[in-house]
Design an enzyme around this catalytic site. Structure first.
Site, PDB file in Angstrom:
ATOM      1  N   ASN A   9       0.859  -1.196   0.000  1.00 16.19           N
ATOM      2  CA  ASN A   9       0.000   0.000   0.000  1.00 16.19           C
ATOM      3  C   ASN A   9       0.894   1.244   0.000  1.00 16.19           C
ATOM      4  O   ASN A   9       1.494   1.578   1.018  1.00 16.19           O
ATOM      5  CB  ASN A   9      -0.894  -0.032   1.252  1.00 16.19           C
ATOM      6  CG  ASN A   9      -1.707   1.240   1.415  1.00 16.19           C
ATOM      7  OD1 ASN A   9      -1.844   2.035   0.486  1.00 16.19           O
ATOM      8  ND2 ASN A   9      -2.251   1.433   2.612  1.00 16.19           N
ATOM      9  N   TRP A  10       0.953   1.901  -1.146  1.00 16.43           N
ATOM     10  CA  TRP A  10       1.830   3.081  -1.260  1.00 16.43           C
ATOM     11  C   TRP A  10       1.257   4.306  -0.549  1.00 16.43           C
ATOM     12  O   TRP A  10       1.924   5.320  -0.454  1.00 16.43           O
ATOM     13  CB  TRP A  10       2.052   3.425  -2.735  1.00 16.43           C
ATOM     14  CG  TRP A  10       2.928   2.474  -3.490  1.00 16.43           C
ATOM     15  CD1 TRP A  10       3.512   1.332  -3.013  1.00 16.43           C
ATOM     16  CD2 TRP A  10       3.327   2.571  -4.870  1.00 16.43           C
ATOM     17  NE1 TRP A  10       4.246   0.726  -3.996  1.00 16.43           N
ATOM     18  CE2 TRP A  10       4.145   1.471  -5.151  1.00 16.43           C
ATOM     19  CE3 TRP A  10       3.056   3.478  -5.888  1.00 16.43           C
ATOM     20  CZ2 TRP A  10       4.712   1.250  -6.409  1.00 16.43           C
ATOM     21  CZ3 TRP A  10       3.608   3.266  -7.147  1.00 16.43           C
ATOM     22  CH2 TRP A  10       4.433   2.165  -7.396  1.00 16.43           C
ATOM     23  N   LYS A  11       0.008   4.224  -0.114  1.00 14.88           N
ATOM     24  CA  LYS A  11      -0.670   5.386   0.490  1.00 14.88           C
ATOM     25  C   LYS A  11      -0.533   6.597  -0.443  1.00 14.88           C
ATOM     26  O   LYS A  11      -0.521   6.434  -1.664  1.00 14.88           O
ATOM     27  CB  LYS A  11      -0.117   5.668   1.883  1.00 14.88           C
ATOM     28  CG  LYS A  11      -0.060   4.412   2.765  1.00 14.88           C
ATOM     29  CD  LYS A  11       0.166   4.719   4.207  1.00 14.88           C
ATOM     30  CE  LYS A  11       0.428   3.434   4.961  1.00 14.88           C
ATOM     31  NZ  LYS A  11       0.086   3.504   6.356  1.00 14.88           N
ATOM     32  N   HIS A  95      -9.646   0.688   5.094  1.00 12.74           N
ATOM     33  CA  HIS A  95      -8.359   0.988   5.733  1.00 12.74           C
ATOM     34  C   HIS A  95      -8.582   2.001   6.856  1.00 12.74           C
ATOM     35  O   HIS A  95      -9.370   2.932   6.719  1.00 12.74           O
ATOM     36  CB  HIS A  95      -7.365   1.543   4.699  1.00 12.74           C
ATOM     37  CG  HIS A  95      -5.967   1.584   5.218  1.00 12.74           C
ATOM     38  ND1 HIS A  95      -5.538   2.579   6.077  1.00 12.74           N
ATOM     39  CD2 HIS A  95      -4.916   0.758   5.041  1.00 12.74           C
ATOM     40  CE1 HIS A  95      -4.267   2.350   6.388  1.00 12.74           C
ATOM     41  NE2 HIS A  95      -3.871   1.250   5.780  1.00 12.74           N
ATOM     42  N   GLU A  97      -6.961   4.452   7.872  1.00 16.34           N
ATOM     43  CA  GLU A  97      -6.734   5.870   7.557  1.00 16.34           C
ATOM     44  C   GLU A  97      -7.956   6.467   6.861  1.00 16.34           C
ATOM     45  O   GLU A  97      -8.241   7.653   7.006  1.00 16.34           O
ATOM     46  CB  GLU A  97      -5.438   6.025   6.732  1.00 16.34           C
ATOM     47  CG  GLU A  97      -4.215   5.813   7.623  1.00 16.34           C
ATOM     48  CD  GLU A  97      -2.962   5.368   6.893  1.00 16.34           C
ATOM     49  OE1 GLU A  97      -2.895   5.454   5.664  1.00 16.34           O
ATOM     50  OE2 GLU A  97      -2.030   4.918   7.593  1.00 16.34           O
ATOM     51  N   GLU A 174      -5.423  -5.464  10.755  1.00 11.99           N
ATOM     52  CA  GLU A 174      -4.542  -4.305  10.830  1.00 11.99           C
ATOM     53  C   GLU A 174      -4.797  -3.545  12.142  1.00 11.99           C
ATOM     54  O   GLU A 174      -5.626  -2.613  12.178  1.00 11.99           O
ATOM     55  CB  GLU A 174      -4.799  -3.368   9.653  1.00 11.99           C
ATOM     56  CG  GLU A 174      -4.377  -3.929   8.327  1.00 11.99           C
ATOM     57  CD  GLU A 174      -3.697  -2.863   7.476  1.00 11.99           C
ATOM     58  OE1 GLU A 174      -2.554  -3.083   7.067  1.00 11.99           O
ATOM     59  OE2 GLU A 174      -4.297  -1.797   7.247  1.00 11.99           O
ATOM     60  N   GLY A 180       2.153   2.164  10.835  1.00 13.41           N
ATOM     61  CA  GLY A 180       3.034   3.319  10.701  1.00 13.41           C
ATOM     62  C   GLY A 180       3.739   3.728  11.982  1.00 13.41           C
ATOM     63  O   GLY A 180       4.327   4.807  12.063  1.00 13.41           O
ATOM     64  N   SER A 219       3.338  -2.198  10.440  1.00 13.87           N
ATOM     65  CA  SER A 219       4.784  -2.123  10.624  1.00 13.87           C
ATOM     66  C   SER A 219       5.515  -3.412  10.262  1.00 13.87           C
ATOM     67  O   SER A 219       6.470  -3.810  10.942  1.00 13.87           O
ATOM     68  CB  SER A 219       5.120  -1.698  12.067  1.00 13.87           C
ATOM     69  OG  SER A 219       4.650  -0.385  12.314  1.00 13.87           O
ATOM     70  N   GLY A 240       2.686  -1.127   4.355  1.00 13.30           N
ATOM     71  CA  GLY A 240       2.627   0.289   3.998  1.00 13.30           C
ATOM     72  C   GLY A 240       4.020   0.838   3.734  1.00 13.30           C
ATOM     73  O   GLY A 240       4.578   0.672   2.645  1.00 13.30           O
ATOM     74  N   GLY A 241       4.596   1.472   4.745  1.00 10.57           N
ATOM     75  CA  GLY A 241       5.884   2.173   4.600  1.00 10.57           C
ATOM     76  C   GLY A 241       6.960   1.355   3.898  1.00 10.57           C
ATOM     77  O   GLY A 241       7.658   1.868   3.008  1.00 10.57           O
TER      78      GLY A 241
HETATM   79  C1  PEP Z   1      -0.889  -0.010   5.980  1.00 11.08           C
HETATM   80  O1  PEP Z   1      -0.861   1.085   5.420  1.00 11.08           O
HETATM   81  O2  PEP Z   1      -1.823  -0.765   5.762  1.00 11.08           O
HETATM   82  C2  PEP Z   1       0.202  -0.382   6.876  1.00 11.08           C
HETATM   83  C3  PEP Z   1       0.148  -1.550   7.452  1.00 11.08           C
HETATM   84  O3  PEP Z   1       1.213   0.538   7.049  1.00 11.08           O
HETATM   85  P1  PEP Z   1       2.647   0.245   7.712  1.00 11.08           P
HETATM   86  O4  PEP Z   1       3.191  -1.013   7.114  1.00 11.08           O
HETATM   87  O5  PEP Z   1       3.464   1.455   7.359  1.00 11.08           O
HETATM   88  O6  PEP Z   1       2.438   0.100   9.187  1.00 11.08           O
END
Ligand code: PEP
Length: 258
Positions: A9-11, A95, A97, A174, A180, A219, A240-241
């Protein structure tokens, strides 16, 4: 046997130029993770770019959200039919966010769960596989409400779409406190929650529960992915990141190879 899936997930990150480098970096190493399904979720404006780059690679792509409505006067929204038009195999739904943004508009969590269920139905209508994100907030975690939060959304989806529909979806646990933050859930904690989710489905239909892919997200990095993915009910990750760095993302994909 459930084939692992790693979703990046590039957000709201990327530029046309940076995306080329990132995608090239991943594709150059794709032989290292051939036993894993991999999907990329760019911001929607880069969907065509990602589609062109990945179309004969064996990797899949999708968007980070979709509208619960079919078409019409919904400025800024993207329909399930549009995702299909751009070859999306998956779409992220619910999600945290997105939930936070809506929560600012004072929508009740229960209302949000129903919107998520409507979006799932819409994606399934077009044959796009929803990746349904579910997880508790830090406050809910502290109050020991993890299972309650997860059961609430799962039950709404099962009641609205039927348990068989879940067989065409992917679930992603999640925990919001892990997204994050650099503070991943432990493999043991995640396994316990994933097992709870699978059992919740099994109460209705054991075969669907056994075939259901349940990803962990929060994470995930190259160096903590393997112990998480080795758990019996963790079928890959939503990343994500770490999906913004080709080598790190490839390391995570490799960790999912059995
Ligand atoms: C996400 O955006 O779904 C996520 C899990 O982010 P991260 O890996 O950065 O915690």
């Amino acid at each position: 046997m459930r084939k692992p899936l790693v979703a990046g997930n590039w957000k709201m990150n990327g530029t046309s130029a940076k995306n080329v480098l990132l995608l090239d970096g991943i594709l150059a190493q794709k032989d290292k993770f051939s036993s894993v399904n991999v999907a990329i979720f760019p911001p929607a404006v880069y969907l065509h770019q990602v589609q062109m780059a990945l179309q004969s690679s064996g990797l899949s792509w999708g968007t980070q959200n979709l509208s619960q409505f079919r078409q019409g006067a919904y400025t800024g929204e993207i329909s399930a039919a549009m995702l299909k038009d751009f070859g999306c195999k998956y779409v992220l739904i619910g999600h945290s966010e997105r939930r936070c943004l809506y929560a600012e508009l004072d929508l009740d969590q229960l209302v949000l769960d129903h919107i998520v269920a409507d979006k799932i139905d819409m994606a399934l209508t077009e044959g796009v596989t929803p990746i349904i994100c579910i997880g508790e907030s830090p406050e809910e975690h502290a109050k020991g409400q993890t299972e309650e939060v997860i059961a609430r959304l799962m039950d709404i989806v099962i009641n609205q779409s039927g348990v068989k529909a879940l067989a065409q979806t992917v679930l992603a646990y999640e925990p919001v406190w892990a997204i994050g933050t650099g503070k991943s859930a432990t493999p043991e904690w995640a396994q316990e929650v994933h097992s709870f989710m699978r059992e919740r489905v099994a109460k209705h239909d054991r075969a669907t529960a056994e075939s259901l892919q349940i990803l962990y997200g929060g994470s995930v990095k190259g160096d903590n992915a393997a112990p998480l993915f080795s758990m019996p009910d963790i079928d890959g990750g939503l990343v994500g990141g770490a999906s913004l760095d080709a080598d790190e993302f490839v390391k995570i994909c490799q960790a999912a190879c059995s």
